[in-house]
Design an enzyme around this catalytic site. Sequence first.
Site, PDB file in Angstrom:
ATOM      1  N   CYS A  97       0.128   3.616   2.848  1.00 16.22           N
ATOM      2  CA  CYS A  97       0.683   3.040   3.886  1.00 16.22           C
ATOM      3  C   CYS A  97       2.183   3.309   4.337  1.00 16.22           C
ATOM      4  O   CYS A  97       2.575   3.804   5.393  1.00 16.22           O
ATOM      5  CB  CYS A  97       0.528   1.608   4.025  1.00 16.22           C
ATOM      6  SG  CYS A  97      -1.256   1.121   4.063  1.00 16.22           S
ATOM      7  N   CYS A 128       0.743  -1.338   0.047  1.00 19.06           N
ATOM      8  CA  CYS A 128      -0.077   0.087  -0.008  1.00 19.06           C
ATOM      9  C   CYS A 128       0.818   1.339   0.016  1.00 19.06           C
ATOM     10  O   CYS A 128       1.516   1.553   1.043  1.00 19.06           O
ATOM     11  CB  CYS A 128      -0.784  -0.042   1.284  1.00 19.06           C
ATOM     12  SG  CYS A 128      -1.696   1.395   1.673  1.00 19.06           S
TER      13      CYS A 128
END
Length: 103
Positions: free
Chosen positions: A32, A29
């Site tokens: 993230c 991600c």
Amino acid sequence: MLIHADANAFNKLLEGKGTFIVDFFATWCGPCKMLGAVLEKVAPEIPYDILKIDIDENVKLAEEYEVMVVPTLLFVKDGEIIHRESGFFSKDKFRALVQAHMQ
């Protein structure tokens, strides 16, 4: 302090009295990774542990806490989730969230 944790560590902390932040993330991600960099910079400035939990390694825990979007942060105080925030945000917004919900 940033702590890479699993479901057992999370559940143990949740049972106790204390204040901490949980970062549900995924290694694939992009947001993230960006938030992870923010947390690494800000973690030394705050008096709370930040548990990093990989949703791919802890699928049941992510499902249990209804993590539908990563990154998702849970702000926990004395075993109770007091705030949830999803998506990427800046250092300033993270500091503001900590001040608003953890003080």
